[in-house]
Scaffold this motif. Sequence first.
Motif, PDB file in Angstrom:
ATOM      1  N   ILE A 186       0.588  -1.382  -0.061  1.00  0.00           N
ATOM      2  CA  ILE A 186      -0.231   0.503  -0.022  1.00  0.00           C
ATOM      3  C   ILE A 186       0.833   1.016  -0.430  1.00  0.00           C
ATOM      4  CG2 ILE A 186      -1.306   1.308   1.248  1.00  0.00           C
ATOM      5  CD1 ILE A 186      -3.197  -1.146   1.968  1.00  0.00           C
ATOM      6  N   ILE A 187       1.831   1.656   1.139  1.00  0.00           N
ATOM      7  CA  ILE A 187       3.166   1.954   0.964  1.00  0.00           C
ATOM      8  C   ILE A 187       3.654   2.725  -0.341  1.00  0.00           C
ATOM      9  CG2 ILE A 187       4.642   3.132   1.648  1.00  0.00           C
ATOM     10  CD1 ILE A 187       2.144   3.238   4.081  1.00  0.00           C
ATOM     11  N   VAL A 188       3.635   1.550  -1.126  1.00  0.00           N
ATOM     12  CA  VAL A 188       4.974   1.252  -2.432  1.00  0.00           C
ATOM     13  C   VAL A 188       4.159   2.320  -3.181  1.00  0.00           C
ATOM     14  CG1 VAL A 188       5.715   0.062  -3.785  1.00  0.00           C
ATOM     15  CG2 VAL A 188       6.652  -0.072  -1.746  1.00  0.00           C
ATOM     16  N   GLU A 189       2.313   1.501  -3.206  1.00  0.00           N
ATOM     17  CA  GLU A 189       1.880   2.358  -4.309  1.00  0.00           C
ATOM     18  C   GLU A 189       1.992   2.925  -4.087  1.00  0.00           C
ATOM     19  OE1 GLU A 189      -1.506  -0.637  -4.143  1.00  0.00           O
ATOM     20  OE2 GLU A 189      -0.576  -2.470  -5.075  1.00  0.00           O
ATOM     21  N   PHE A 190       1.378   4.078  -2.554  1.00  0.00           N
ATOM     22  CA  PHE A 190       1.224   5.397  -2.462  1.00  0.00           C
ATOM     23  C   PHE A 190       2.120   6.332  -3.289  1.00  0.00           C
ATOM     24  CE2 PHE A 190       1.199   9.187  -0.646  1.00  0.00           C
ATOM     25  CZ  PHE A 190       0.139   9.439  -0.349  1.00  0.00           C
ATOM     26  N   ASN A 191       3.094   5.936  -3.133  1.00  0.00           N
ATOM     27  CA  ASN A 191       4.468   6.806  -3.646  1.00  0.00           C
ATOM     28  C   ASN A 191       4.686   6.261  -5.009  1.00  0.00           C
ATOM     29  OD1 ASN A 191       5.643   7.025  -1.264  1.00  0.00           O
ATOM     30  ND2 ASN A 191       6.684   5.557  -0.973  1.00  0.00           N
ATOM     31  N   ALA A 192       3.836   5.455  -5.431  1.00  0.00           N
ATOM     32  CA  ALA A 192       3.967   5.623  -7.543  1.00  0.00           C
ATOM     33  C   ALA A 192       3.207   6.061  -7.468  1.00  0.00           C
ATOM     34  CB  ALA A 192       3.936   3.701  -7.175  1.00  0.00           C
ATOM     35  N   LEU A 193       1.525   5.900  -7.128  1.00  0.00           N
ATOM     36  CA  LEU A 193       1.055   7.350  -7.355  1.00  0.00           C
ATOM     37  C   LEU A 193       1.088   8.833  -7.578  1.00  0.00           C
ATOM     38  CD1 LEU A 193      -2.545   8.089  -7.878  1.00  0.00           C
ATOM     39  CD2 LEU A 193      -1.912   8.110  -5.489  1.00  0.00           C
ATOM     40  N   MET A 194       2.256   9.025  -6.042  1.00  0.00           N
ATOM     41  CA  MET A 194       2.534  10.488  -6.694  1.00  0.00           C
ATOM     42  C   MET A 194       3.554  10.709  -7.212  1.00  0.00           C
ATOM     43  SD  MET A 194       0.774  12.062  -4.058  1.00  0.00           S
ATOM     44  CE  MET A 194       2.400  13.009  -3.711  1.00  0.00           C
ATOM     45  N   ASP A 195       4.126   9.838  -8.024  1.00  0.00           N
ATOM     46  CA  ASP A 195       5.300   9.585  -9.182  1.00  0.00           C
ATOM     47  C   ASP A 195       4.530  10.058 -10.094  1.00  0.00           C
ATOM     48  OD1 ASP A 195       7.421   9.414  -7.359  1.00  0.00           O
ATOM     49  OD2 ASP A 195       7.297   7.116  -7.679  1.00  0.00           O
ATOM     50  N   ALA A 196       3.286  10.009 -10.400  1.00  0.00           N
ATOM     51  CA  ALA A 196       2.377   9.716 -11.700  1.00  0.00           C
ATOM     52  C   ALA A 196       2.128  10.685 -11.186  1.00  0.00           C
ATOM     53  CB  ALA A 196       1.505   8.351 -11.048  1.00  0.00           C
ATOM     54  N   VAL A 197       1.863  11.666 -11.005  1.00  0.00           N
ATOM     55  CA  VAL A 197       1.281  12.756 -10.553  1.00  0.00           C
ATOM     56  C   VAL A 197       2.744  13.919 -11.442  1.00  0.00           C
ATOM     57  CG1 VAL A 197      -0.008  14.648  -8.968  1.00  0.00           C
ATOM     58  CG2 VAL A 197      -0.538  12.385  -9.155  1.00  0.00           C
ATOM     59  N   VAL A 198       3.595  13.171 -10.408  1.00  0.00           N
ATOM     60  CA  VAL A 198       4.916  14.464 -10.300  1.00  0.00           C
ATOM     61  C   VAL A 198       5.489  14.382 -11.699  1.00  0.00           C
ATOM     62  CG1 VAL A 198       6.852  15.199  -9.360  1.00  0.00           C
ATOM     63  CG2 VAL A 198       4.765  14.859  -8.097  1.00  0.00           C
ATOM     64  N   VAL A 199       5.471  13.201 -12.197  1.00  0.00           N
ATOM     65  CA  VAL A 199       5.294  13.569 -13.241  1.00  0.00           C
ATOM     66  C   VAL A 199       4.984  14.135 -15.297  1.00  0.00           C
ATOM     67  CG1 VAL A 199       6.673  12.045 -15.543  1.00  0.00           C
ATOM     68  CG2 VAL A 199       7.439  11.144 -13.346  1.00  0.00           C
ATOM     69  N   PRO A 200       4.208  14.630 -14.966  1.00  0.00           N
ATOM     70  CA  PRO A 200       3.656  15.210 -15.999  1.00  0.00           C
ATOM     71  C   PRO A 200       3.378  16.804 -15.430  1.00  0.00           C
ATOM     72  CG  PRO A 200       2.010  12.817 -15.408  1.00  0.00           C
ATOM     73  CD  PRO A 200       3.341  13.385 -13.820  1.00  0.00           C
ATOM     74  N   ILE A 201       3.376  16.941 -14.027  1.00  0.00           N
ATOM     75  CA  ILE A 201       3.211  18.142 -14.103  1.00  0.00           C
ATOM     76  C   ILE A 201       4.484  18.685 -14.367  1.00  0.00           C
ATOM     77  CG2 ILE A 201       3.005  19.839 -11.313  1.00  0.00           C
ATOM     78  CD1 ILE A 201       0.976  18.058 -10.779  1.00  0.00           C
ATOM     79  N   ASP A 202       5.759  17.851 -14.252  1.00  0.00           N
ATOM     80  CA  ASP A 202       7.510  17.819 -14.331  1.00  0.00           C
ATOM     81  C   ASP A 202       7.147  18.905 -15.426  1.00  0.00           C
ATOM     82  OD1 ASP A 202       7.689  18.093 -11.542  1.00  0.00           O
ATOM     83  OD2 ASP A 202       8.937  15.875 -11.587  1.00  0.00           O
ATOM     84  N   ASP A 203       6.638  17.893 -16.558  1.00  0.00           N
ATOM     85  CA  ASP A 203       6.842  18.352 -18.031  1.00  0.00           C
ATOM     86  C   ASP A 203       6.030  19.074 -18.302  1.00  0.00           C
ATOM     87  OD1 ASP A 203       8.243  15.136 -18.472  1.00  0.00           O
ATOM     88  OD2 ASP A 203       6.164  14.809 -18.493  1.00  0.00           O
ATOM     89  N   MET A 204       4.832  19.570 -18.167  1.00  0.00           N
ATOM     90  CA  MET A 204       4.388  20.777 -18.080  1.00  0.00           C
ATOM     91  C   MET A 204       4.716  22.098 -17.996  1.00  0.00           C
ATOM     92  SD  MET A 204       0.130  19.007 -18.008  1.00  0.00           S
ATOM     93  CE  MET A 204      -0.087  17.079 -18.253  1.00  0.00           C
ATOM     94  N   THR A 205       5.019  22.054 -16.101  1.00  0.00           N
ATOM     95  CA  THR A 205       6.302  22.685 -15.737  1.00  0.00           C
ATOM     96  C   THR A 205       7.338  23.184 -16.944  1.00  0.00           C
ATOM     97  OG1 THR A 205       5.120  22.271 -13.458  1.00  0.00           O
ATOM     98  CG2 THR A 205       7.052  23.824 -13.482  1.00  0.00           C
ATOM     99  N   PHE A 206       7.488  22.534 -17.166  1.00  0.00           N
ATOM    100  CA  PHE A 206       8.997  22.698 -17.948  1.00  0.00           C
ATOM    101  C   PHE A 206       8.397  23.538 -19.179  1.00  0.00           C
ATOM    102  CE2 PHE A 206      11.734  21.586 -21.287  1.00  0.00           C
ATOM    103  CZ  PHE A 206      13.137  22.211 -21.115  1.00  0.00           C
TER     104      PHE A 206
END
Length: 527
Positions: A186-206
Amino acid sequence: MQRVMQREESKKKESVRLSTKIVILAVALVIVFGAVLIVLTSQIGGSFTEILNDTFTENDSPELKSQLSGAFTRRLTNQLTNMTFIAAGIILLYIIIMLVYTRILCDRPLVELIEFSNRILLGDFSKQVEVKSLNNMGRLFAHFNEMQSILNKMLGEIRSGIHNASKGMLNRRLDVRGYKGNWGKIIVEFNALMDAVVVPIDDMTFALLQVADGHLDTRITKDDYEGYFSILKDTVNSAVEGINRHLNDKIESERIAHDADLARGKAEAVSEAMLSSIHYASKIQRNLLPKLSVFDNAFSDYSIIWEPRDIVGGDIYWIKNFEEGTVLCVCDCTGHGTPGALLTMLVVSAFEDIVNETNYKDTANVVWMLEQRLVSAFNVDTAVSKTAMLDIKDGCDMAAIYISKDGEVSVSAGNTSVFACNGKEVTRYKGQKIYVGEGEIKTKQDIKVTVIPKDPDNKFYIASDGLFDQIGGVPARPFGYERFTKVLLANHDKKLTHISDAVWETFESYRGEQLRRDDVELISFKP
């Protein structure tokens, strides 16, 4: 939680089985004890019978022996029976005590477990089950408490992660250490969810930072976004394209605005010069109007409305006093604005030249002479004037009026009406259907003269068609003659200035939001 419920159900079944076994054992003990008592009673009864038989002498009667033996046996049997019931009661009491103890021993912990499970289902992790013993039930409670602690810790960390994410701290992750099995997943999947959110945001911020630096050709090209991330990617790309279009449009609009400003500046300069010229023309035109002192000398009462639609206009009036009377000419020249104003200057100049001491009483002659002057000025009879392009029929509608000292009035008019109101009725003297300056009047005899006899109650009104043709009202219709004559009759006893004001107020109220269509002129007098 399902496993906990299964354990509770298993404990209940075990308690039921234990209670059943105890009941069966107790019943068996009662049966065995009763059988033993019956056997003992029979053997003891036989032994006592033999002892009694040995005790009795031969002289004792058999009946006595039998009675004593039976009485003893019955008494002994009763005693043993009572003992049997007492023993059975003791055994049953023991069974009840064991059942109650068993229920207390098994059911109370199960109830506590159920209440604990309900609190967990409702999200209450604040309390733990008290471990009172180290038996299986105690170990079960300890496992429940450990499970609650793990859940509480994990939920706390997840809440902290969500709080950090809500504050924009998307780079923080939960510590998976200390969690085993599915808890760790559950903890690993929560961290993976955060990664899945951050990557598109980083791309769009760039991408947005690139656009902010002026790289307007930047686009997000990844194709592995789905759902809202895909929508967000398309939105960012569309926004960048919109910025490009907006900037290009703004540059183009600023160029057009700059060109327009240059053109406007030139136009304003020209317009200002033209407006200055028109204002000067207005000053000249107003100087052409007769002085009010001429009206004072000619009439007992009078009023004048002269309202060009523009700064200058095509309506004009002219008056001149002679020894035996006054000549008044009211004209509506072709057009309005500057062209009409230029034509009024020509008409006034013509009146000054053609009306003199020898002909001022002849209104038909005034009209005829103006016709000749305008035809000559416009070259109406030349070959050039007959071309379709230049034959614009310049001239005027007009009324030439002679007012004698004795109050008699003569009128010659073309497309202009003279109204006479005596307070009882309004008489309209229509002009002929002739246009002065058009070249269609062949001789002076074609022009009629209408003589209006003297009437001390008469007041006279001459107006241009700008008054009667004005559109207004609902539905939109011309102002017309009927409204005009009603105002004249309703106010006849008042001064002509008051009557003119009433006409103008009625006219403006009727016009409403409609634009003025033409110049307006109203000359009123009382001989």
